[in-house]
Design a protein around this motif. Sequence first.
Motif, mmCIF file in Angstrom:
data_model
loop_
_atom_site.group_PDB
_atom_site.id
_atom_site.type_symbol
_atom_site.label_atom_id
_atom_site.label_comp_id
_atom_site.label_asym_id
_atom_site.label_seq_id
_atom_site.Cartn_x
_atom_site.Cartn_y
_atom_site.Cartn_z
ATOM 1 N N LEU A 394 0.828 -1.206 0.000
ATOM 2 C CA LEU A 394 0.000 0.000 0.000
ATOM 3 C C LEU A 394 0.864 1.259 0.000
ATOM 4 O O LEU A 394 0.565 2.237 -0.705
ATOM 5 C CB LEU A 394 -0.935 -0.007 1.211
ATOM 6 C CG LEU A 394 -2.011 -1.116 1.221
ATOM 7 C CD1 LEU A 394 -2.701 -1.179 2.578
ATOM 8 C CD2 LEU A 394 -3.033 -0.893 0.115
ATOM 9 N N ALA A 395 1.940 1.232 0.799
ATOM 10 C CA ALA A 395 2.821 2.398 0.870
ATOM 11 C C ALA A 395 3.479 2.684 -0.485
ATOM 12 O O ALA A 395 3.698 3.842 -0.848
ATOM 13 C CB ALA A 395 3.887 2.181 1.943
ATOM 14 N N GLU A 396 3.753 1.619 -1.222
ATOM 15 C CA GLU A 396 4.454 1.786 -2.498
ATOM 16 C C GLU A 396 3.516 2.034 -3.675
ATOM 17 O O GLU A 396 3.875 2.744 -4.617
ATOM 18 C CB GLU A 396 5.282 0.524 -2.787
ATOM 19 C CG GLU A 396 6.447 0.328 -1.822
ATOM 20 C CD GLU A 396 7.077 -1.051 -1.961
ATOM 21 O OE1 GLU A 396 6.709 -1.778 -2.917
ATOM 22 O OE2 GLU A 396 7.905 -1.409 -1.100
ATOM 23 N N ARG A 397 2.282 1.495 -3.617
ATOM 24 C CA ARG A 397 1.445 1.482 -4.819
ATOM 25 C C ARG A 397 0.231 2.410 -4.764
ATOM 26 O O ARG A 397 -0.252 2.811 -5.828
ATOM 27 C CB ARG A 397 0.965 0.050 -5.099
ATOM 28 C CG ARG A 397 2.109 -0.946 -5.329
ATOM 29 C CD ARG A 397 3.015 -0.521 -6.478
ATOM 30 N NE ARG A 397 4.163 -1.389 -6.625
ATOM 31 C CZ ARG A 397 4.197 -2.450 -7.419
ATOM 32 N NH1 ARG A 397 3.137 -2.776 -8.124
ATOM 33 N NH2 ARG A 397 5.294 -3.173 -7.495
ATOM 34 N N VAL A 398 -0.307 2.715 -3.597
ATOM 35 C CA VAL A 398 -1.506 3.570 -3.570
ATOM 36 C C VAL A 398 -1.230 4.939 -2.947
ATOM 37 O O VAL A 398 -2.129 5.776 -2.882
ATOM 38 C CB VAL A 398 -2.697 2.897 -2.843
ATOM 39 C CG1 VAL A 398 -3.020 1.560 -3.462
ATOM 40 C CG2 VAL A 398 -2.451 2.770 -1.351
ATOM 41 N N LEU A 399 0.007 5.170 -2.494
ATOM 42 C CA LEU A 399 0.380 6.472 -1.943
ATOM 43 C C LEU A 399 1.208 7.251 -2.963
ATOM 44 O O LEU A 399 2.076 6.699 -3.629
ATOM 45 C CB LEU A 399 1.195 6.304 -0.665
ATOM 46 C CG LEU A 399 0.461 5.848 0.590
ATOM 47 C CD1 LEU A 399 1.420 5.815 1.765
ATOM 48 C CD2 LEU A 399 -0.714 6.752 0.904
ATOM 49 N N GLU A 400 0.919 8.556 -3.036
ATOM 50 C CA GLU A 400 1.704 9.468 -3.862
ATOM 51 C C GLU A 400 1.936 10.717 -3.015
ATOM 52 O O GLU A 400 1.099 11.600 -2.949
ATOM 53 C CB GLU A 400 0.936 9.804 -5.140
ATOM 54 C CG GLU A 400 1.714 10.597 -6.161
ATOM 55 C CD GLU A 400 0.895 10.839 -7.410
ATOM 56 O OE1 GLU A 400 0.257 11.912 -7.493
ATOM 57 O OE2 GLU A 400 0.860 9.943 -8.279
ATOM 58 N N GLY A 401 3.063 10.760 -2.318
ATOM 59 C CA GLY A 401 3.256 11.798 -1.306
ATOM 60 C C GLY A 401 2.284 11.550 -0.168
ATOM 61 O O GLY A 401 2.252 10.459 0.397
ATOM 62 N N ASP A 402 1.460 12.573 0.157
ATOM 63 C CA ASP A 402 0.459 12.371 1.200
ATOM 64 C C ASP A 402 -0.923 12.131 0.597
ATOM 65 O O ASP A 402 -1.940 12.229 1.284
ATOM 66 C CB ASP A 402 0.425 13.559 2.166
ATOM 67 C CG ASP A 402 -0.124 14.831 1.527
ATOM 68 O OD1 ASP A 402 -0.282 14.866 0.291
ATOM 69 O OD2 ASP A 402 -0.406 15.789 2.276
ATOM 70 N N LYS A 403 -0.959 11.810 -0.701
ATOM 71 C CA LYS A 403 -2.222 11.516 -1.377
ATOM 72 C C LYS A 403 -2.432 10.010 -1.461
ATOM 73 O O LYS A 403 -1.511 9.259 -1.778
ATOM 74 C CB LYS A 403 -2.225 12.112 -2.787
ATOM 75 C CG LYS A 403 -3.503 11.813 -3.570
ATOM 76 C CD LYS A 403 -3.480 12.457 -4.947
ATOM 77 C CE LYS A 403 -4.763 12.131 -5.708
ATOM 78 N NZ LYS A 403 -4.810 12.797 -7.023
#
Length: 634
Positions: A394-403
């Motif tokens: 999840l940290a690598e694939r669904v996060l973009e910065g704090d989005k």
Amino acid sequence: MARESFEDPDVAAVLNEYYVPVKVDREEMPDVDSFYMAYCMAALGSCGWPLNVIATPDGKPFYVRTYVRREELIWLLIQIAKVWYSGDRGLAEGAGEEALKALQNLWTPRPGDASLKGLIDRAYRELLDSYDPVYGGFGRGPKFPTPHNIMFLLRYWARMRDRDAAEMAFRTLDYMVAGGIHDIVGGGFHRYTVDSKWLQPHFEKMLYDQALILTALVESYQVTGDVTYSWSAGRIVRFLEESMLSPEGGLYTALSAESGGVEGGFYTWSYHEVMNVLDEDDFKVAVRLFNISEKGNYRDEASGRLTGRNILYIGLPLRDVARLYNMSLAELLKLVDRLAAKLGSARARREPPQVDDKVLTDWNGMALAALAKTYRALGDERALAIADKTASFLAERVLEGDKVYHCYKQGEAYVDGMLADYASLTSGLMELYESTFKERWLELSVELANSMVKRFWDEGGGVLRFKEGEGVTGKLIDPYDTSMPSGYSMALHVLVRTSRHTGDPKFEDIALKAFKNISGLIELNPSAFTYTLATALDYWVEPSYEIVIASREGDSEALNMVNEIRRRFMPNKILIHVTEASRRVRELAPYTKNMIAIEGRATAYICRNRVCDLPVIGLERLSKILGAPPHYER
């Protein structure tokens, strides 16, 4: 309707001529679903799926139906098109404007006057009034698990020592575990049952159900020590690992109810199929234990006729069945496992249910939290391994910065995250931190809590919005708990816990305001807010605890102290572990700066509602200060 109407050329011809047809995956776009479901409830008084809405080009609804037969659908579509294209569309547009105004009125802040204790007591009484005293659960069927009701009842019992609250929770779980809603062969739970006895399920398996039921089972085990619950929890973990975990680490959304086009085809058995799998002695046991008959026990949902196939279920609480068989509960569970393994090997040769292989952030966050709790309560290393893999994914694939993105599939993250995504993922990361004490997870949870406030907190309205942005769904709030907790209720939970982890009161201040401004809605139907009220029981009905263990790196006594806290049913606490290397944690939680290992020994700092007692050295003194853990003798 997909088969009857939307794949029918005549229906398609009318739709494509006069309308812009839009098919919505309500799991991918829960804001659209919630908006039009609210309209349906207001217009019809009750609602469900399939949900068919006719709206103006800017999305304002003016006509709604649920299931419609093919012939009637064609007629309706033609009649509405005649009105729209004849110059009388102003009627429809006016109806759409009125509908939008009425819905926006539902989403305005509504403070109430009732006391917190009054709301909690009323929620309990409403659950008591709807409780089925024979088979557990709430209502008379169809029955949905609603595990957050069980979580609320456990907390109510822990605070009020009301035995009825505990019995409601445990009887519900006992009959769910023994019923057809529980896949006795492969583990995991189906979505709901059409009857009141938990026997005949709709066979779809949803990730959020596994996550929430897992949490309820683990907490019930902490309270009772009943191995029925730890056994069932372990089977869910195995099911998630074997059937829902993607190679990348995300957890899939669901398994279909159908196999080869047949509802329940993967899960049901004929009498002779079981006979062909088991030897004579095992077959005799299985027939009696799993309620198997030659005529079958599975009824066609439409006609009600017996199909000649069997749902394997036990039917009575497992402790009672063990007594009937004159064996211990542990012996019964070994017997069930042995029979299930043989049947499972045969079932694996069938065509499996189709997997909905999109990854939903909010549902994965729920699963992450449940798996982390399972590791802490049961010491299940598989649960921790899945949780760690899922969190990294999840940290690598669904996060973009704090989005945060809501969905992921085939290498792409898509759909902007909504309140539930931020809240659920933050909660899962917090729970994983308390299971591993890896600074990374606490840091990320605090970052996401800040992002959630920035994106969804409406300072002027004093509420948490469902999503960012404008449009017809832009002002939506949806604080009601349904088959799973709402994003609003999960957000309240993580805001309070973030405040307790960091010592920063701003998060809890927002949570209190957001709670106050929906309290008028809660007054109308308190039992529709059990997850919100569970948070209130944990942290706003005193006492609640902030516990910090300070030690040297690798201190075995510190581990023993941590495990002493973990084994307890103690949802009204946060736990932090600091060593000389915990620089980032001390920055995130400045109140821990001077909390050190005294004389080099593991030391506990126990704070009640942010007021700290003198430090306690060693396991024995910690256990004495905490007192006896809450335990329910069955």
